[in-house]
Design a protein around this motif. Structure first.
Motif, PDB file in Angstrom:
ATOM      1  N   ALA A  26       0.832  -1.203   0.000  1.00  0.00           N
ATOM      2  CA  ALA A  26       0.000   0.000   0.000  1.00  0.00           C
ATOM      3  C   ALA A  26       0.868   1.256   0.000  1.00  0.00           C
ATOM      4  O   ALA A  26       0.527   2.249  -0.654  1.00  0.00           O
ATOM      5  N   THR A  27       1.989   1.233   0.698  1.00  0.00           N
ATOM      6  CA  THR A  27       2.889   2.384   0.729  1.00  0.00           C
ATOM      7  C   THR A  27       3.501   2.624  -0.645  1.00  0.00           C
ATOM      8  O   THR A  27       3.566   3.766  -1.108  1.00  0.00           O
ATOM      9  N   ILE A  28       3.924   1.556  -1.306  1.00  0.00           N
ATOM     10  CA  ILE A  28       4.482   1.695  -2.661  1.00  0.00           C
ATOM     11  C   ILE A  28       3.436   2.300  -3.589  1.00  0.00           C
ATOM     12  O   ILE A  28       3.720   3.239  -4.340  1.00  0.00           O
ATOM     13  N   GLY A  29       2.226   1.782  -3.533  1.00  0.00           N
ATOM     14  CA  GLY A  29       1.156   2.319  -4.364  1.00  0.00           C
ATOM     15  C   GLY A  29       0.819   3.755  -4.015  1.00  0.00           C
ATOM     16  O   GLY A  29       0.576   4.586  -4.898  1.00  0.00           O
ATOM     17  N   ALA A  30       0.808   4.078  -2.724  1.00  0.00           N
ATOM     18  CA  ALA A  30       0.497   5.440  -2.292  1.00  0.00           C
ATOM     19  C   ALA A  30       1.579   6.417  -2.737  1.00  0.00           C
ATOM     20  O   ALA A  30       1.270   7.561  -3.102  1.00  0.00           O
ATOM     21  N   VAL A  31       2.833   5.995  -2.725  1.00  0.00           N
ATOM     22  CA  VAL A  31       3.911   6.853  -3.214  1.00  0.00           C
ATOM     23  C   VAL A  31       3.700   7.141  -4.700  1.00  0.00           C
ATOM     24  O   VAL A  31       3.839   8.286  -5.147  1.00  0.00           O
ATOM     25  N   VAL A  32       3.337   6.111  -5.460  1.00  0.00           N
ATOM     26  CA  VAL A  32       3.060   6.308  -6.887  1.00  0.00           C
ATOM     27  C   VAL A  32       1.918   7.306  -7.065  1.00  0.00           C
ATOM     28  O   VAL A  32       2.005   8.232  -7.878  1.00  0.00           O
ATOM     29  N   VAL A  33       0.847   7.136  -6.286  1.00  0.00           N
ATOM     30  CA  VAL A  33      -0.306   8.037  -6.382  1.00  0.00           C
ATOM     31  C   VAL A  33       0.096   9.461  -6.003  1.00  0.00           C
ATOM     32  O   VAL A  33      -0.270  10.425  -6.701  1.00  0.00           O
ATOM     33  N   LEU A  34       0.873   9.636  -4.939  1.00  0.00           N
ATOM     34  CA  LEU A  34       1.277  10.980  -4.511  1.00  0.00           C
ATOM     35  C   LEU A  34       2.188  11.645  -5.531  1.00  0.00           C
ATOM     36  O   LEU A  34       2.079  12.854  -5.762  1.00  0.00           O
ATOM     37  N   VAL A  35       3.078  10.881  -6.147  1.00  0.00           N
ATOM     38  CA  VAL A  35       3.952  11.463  -7.165  1.00  0.00           C
ATOM     39  C   VAL A  35       3.124  11.936  -8.355  1.00  0.00           C
ATOM     40  O   VAL A  35       3.331  13.034  -8.875  1.00  0.00           O
ATOM     41  N   ILE A  36       2.164  11.122  -8.768  1.00  0.00           N
ATOM     42  CA  ILE A  36       1.297  11.516  -9.887  1.00  0.00           C
ATOM     43  C   ILE A  36       0.481  12.759  -9.513  1.00  0.00           C
ATOM     44  O   ILE A  36       0.374  13.700 -10.307  1.00  0.00           O
ATOM     45  N   LEU A  37      -0.076  12.774  -8.295  1.00  0.00           N
ATOM     46  CA  LEU A  37      -0.842  13.954  -7.860  1.00  0.00           C
ATOM     47  C   LEU A  37       0.035  15.195  -7.772  1.00  0.00           C
ATOM     48  O   LEU A  37      -0.404  16.296  -8.114  1.00  0.00           O
ATOM     49  N   SER A  38       1.276  15.041  -7.319  1.00  0.00           N
ATOM     50  CA  SER A  38       2.189  16.181  -7.240  1.00  0.00           C
ATOM     51  C   SER A  38       2.505  16.726  -8.630  1.00  0.00           C
ATOM     52  O   SER A  38       2.590  17.945  -8.823  1.00  0.00           O
ATOM     53  N   LEU A  39       2.676  15.825  -9.596  1.00  0.00           N
ATOM     54  CA  LEU A  39       2.937  16.274 -10.969  1.00  0.00           C
ATOM     55  C   LEU A  39       1.736  16.991 -11.561  1.00  0.00           C
ATOM     56  O   LEU A  39       1.886  17.982 -12.276  1.00  0.00           O
TER      57      LEU A  39
END
Length: 81
Positions: free
Chosen positions: A64-77
Motif C-alpha cells: 500500500a505504501t508503494i502504491g500510495a507513493v506512486v499516487v502521490l507522485v502523480i498527484l504532485s505532478l
C-alpha cells in the motif's frame, strides 16, 4: 474487522507515503484515502512487474505504501502543471 484493518493499513501507508514524498500529505482522512487507493494501485501494478512480497500484514503495508507513493507522485505532478 476487514474494514477496520483496511482503514488502519491505509492510514499507515498514506502517512508513510506522505513522509517519503515530502509536501504531498493530505491529513489523516486524505492519507487514509491515498493509502487505500495506493493499495489498489499496488495490487495491480506489482504483479504486472513480477514483484511478490509474500503474505502478511507487513506486506500489505509495504504494498500500500508503494502504491500510495506512486499516487502521490502523480498527484504532485498534476498539481504543478
Amino acid at each position: 474487522m476487514g474494514i477496520i484493518a483496511a482503514l488502519v493499513i491505509g492510514a499507515i501507508a498514506g502517512w508513510l507515503a506522505g513522509q517519503i514524498v515530502r509536501g504531498a500529505g493530505f491529513g489523516l482522512i486524505g492519507n487514509i484515502v491515498v493509502g487505500i487507493i495506493g493499495a489498489l494501485v499496488a495490487s495491480w501494478l506489482l504483479p504486472q512487474l513480477g514483484i511478490s512480497l509474500g503474505g502478511s500484514a507487513i506486506r500489505d503495508i509495504v504494498n500500500a505504501t508503494i502504491g500510495a507513493v506512486v499516487v502521490l507522485v502523480i498527484l504532485s505532478l498534476i498539481r504543478r502543471a
